[in-house]
Design a protein around this motif. Sequence first.
Motif, mmCIF file in Angstrom:
data_model
loop_
_atom_site.group_PDB
_atom_site.id
_atom_site.type_symbol
_atom_site.label_atom_id
_atom_site.label_comp_id
_atom_site.label_asym_id
_atom_site.label_seq_id
_atom_site.Cartn_x
_atom_site.Cartn_y
_atom_site.Cartn_z
ATOM 1 N N LYS A 264 -21.170 40.735 -49.391
ATOM 2 C CA LYS A 264 -20.559 40.179 -48.176
ATOM 3 C C LYS A 264 -19.116 39.760 -48.400
ATOM 4 C CE LYS A 264 -24.712 38.488 -45.796
ATOM 5 N NZ LYS A 264 -25.406 37.279 -45.269
ATOM 6 N N ASN A 267 -14.012 43.151 -50.748
ATOM 7 C CA ASN A 267 -12.804 43.515 -50.004
ATOM 8 C C ASN A 267 -12.069 44.563 -50.838
ATOM 9 O OD1 ASN A 267 -10.393 43.705 -48.591
ATOM 10 N ND2 ASN A 267 -10.314 41.502 -48.143
ATOM 11 N N ASN A 276 -14.331 45.593 -45.530
ATOM 12 C CA ASN A 276 -14.698 44.183 -45.635
ATOM 13 C C ASN A 276 -15.676 43.857 -44.507
ATOM 14 O OD1 ASN A 276 -12.953 44.039 -43.379
ATOM 15 N ND2 ASN A 276 -11.212 43.514 -44.701
ATOM 16 N N ASP A 278 -17.493 40.833 -41.572
ATOM 17 C CA ASP A 278 -17.292 39.612 -40.794
ATOM 18 C C ASP A 278 -18.279 38.533 -41.243
ATOM 19 O OD1 ASP A 278 -19.775 40.160 -39.647
ATOM 20 O OD2 ASP A 278 -18.946 40.953 -37.786
ATOM 21 N N GLN A 279 -18.293 37.406 -40.516
ATOM 22 C CA GLN A 279 -19.121 36.270 -40.929
ATOM 23 C C GLN A 279 -20.613 36.578 -40.852
ATOM 24 O OE1 GLN A 279 -17.058 36.433 -38.405
ATOM 25 N NE2 GLN A 279 -17.886 35.543 -36.513
ATOM 26 N N ASN A 280 -20.982 37.629 -40.095
ATOM 27 C CA ASN A 280 -22.393 38.022 -39.994
ATOM 28 C C ASN A 280 -22.784 39.065 -41.042
ATOM 29 O OD1 ASN A 280 -22.850 36.378 -37.672
ATOM 30 N ND2 ASN A 280 -21.865 37.953 -36.410
ATOM 31 N N ASP A 282 -21.441 42.058 -41.092
ATOM 32 C CA ASP A 282 -21.259 43.385 -40.497
ATOM 33 C C ASP A 282 -19.862 43.911 -40.813
ATOM 34 O OD1 ASP A 282 -23.749 43.657 -39.142
ATOM 35 O OD2 ASP A 282 -23.049 42.255 -37.603
ATOM 36 N N ILE A 284 -16.367 45.765 -39.932
ATOM 37 C CA ILE A 284 -15.597 45.822 -38.702
ATOM 38 C C ILE A 284 -15.883 47.152 -38.008
ATOM 39 C CG2 ILE A 284 -13.305 45.692 -37.671
ATOM 40 C CD1 ILE A 284 -14.319 43.131 -39.113
ATOM 41 N N SER A 311 -11.908 45.142 -33.800
ATOM 42 C CA SER A 311 -10.988 44.131 -34.318
ATOM 43 C C SER A 311 -9.836 43.861 -33.354
ATOM 44 C CB SER A 311 -10.429 44.561 -35.680
ATOM 45 O OG SER A 311 -9.556 45.686 -35.541
#
Length: 336
Positions: A264, A267, A276, A278-280, A282, A284, A311
Amino acid sequence: MPSDAFQIKALAQLVRYFGWTWVGVIGVESDYARFAIQLFLQESVHYGVCAAYTHFYPEGLSHMDLDRLLNVIQMTSSKVIINFSGEAHMEGILREMQRQNLTGFQWIASEAWSTAKSLWEKSANLLKGTLGFAIQRASVIPGLHDHLVDLTPTAINKLSFLAEFWEETFNCRLNGSVNTHYHGLGSYQGREPCKGTEILNNVYSPYSDVTQLRVSYNVYKAVYLVAYALQDMSNCKAGEGPFLKKTCADPKNFSPWQLLHYMKLANFSALGEKVNFDQNGDPIAYYDLMNWQRGPDGSLNLVKVGFYDASLSAGGSLVINDSMIMWPVGKQIVGM
């Protein structure tokens, strides 16, 4: 792979963009299609789009199932159809539409069949102008094509699916074949033995077609993702770890959730694209908007006519070049 929720948002914005406020929505009886259609109906309401009908058809389409589906399609004035299914289901529907001479529909493809070239051969007249979102494509994966075509009968005879592929592609029979499936006419034993001189470079096959590296590209990125996560795990310093009491995971004996933690946070770049999450957790979401166009020789050209980028701001996430689109009947179907 992005969450399917983003694909649904993109589809809702697509039909709104072209003013198609009265659309048919169909899908194969499955958890995927039920989720997708339910979410599409919820999302499309925000854009003033209504479903002329919704219809689920079974995995194994019988003549009765096809008749029922096509009756539903013909009962309304809507000429725009969104189909959440795979390639095989779409093939059966198109075959029956050809038999009944049902034409003039604007198909909107779900991601699962948005680049399914094999459908074109027998149904080009029905599919010209199709629009659909496809996961992002890599222009090239270095060395992949050469690796795929560098197969010999000796190498493939150990795996049944490769043996089946080889025998169907060259219409021959491998000595000591482990293939248990036969798709051709006549007798399997009646096939000539493979000569051992067959070359994949001399024939077209979806297996070696690297013009639409979409799922393959995601597999490529996934392998690198795991590699980078393992590297970050290995670089953890004792007493500075991210887990309970600042401990590190053991790279030789770790739990899946520990690897997921590093995945998670990854990057990196793969073939020029940033990867990279997101906070979930997933990636982008980015989709190419593909348009099915007939080439001068009658073959299929899958043309990118836009994109959806989650995005970007809500009002600018869908970008379309209208002038590049080829429509089913020569012009855009008016809103209905």
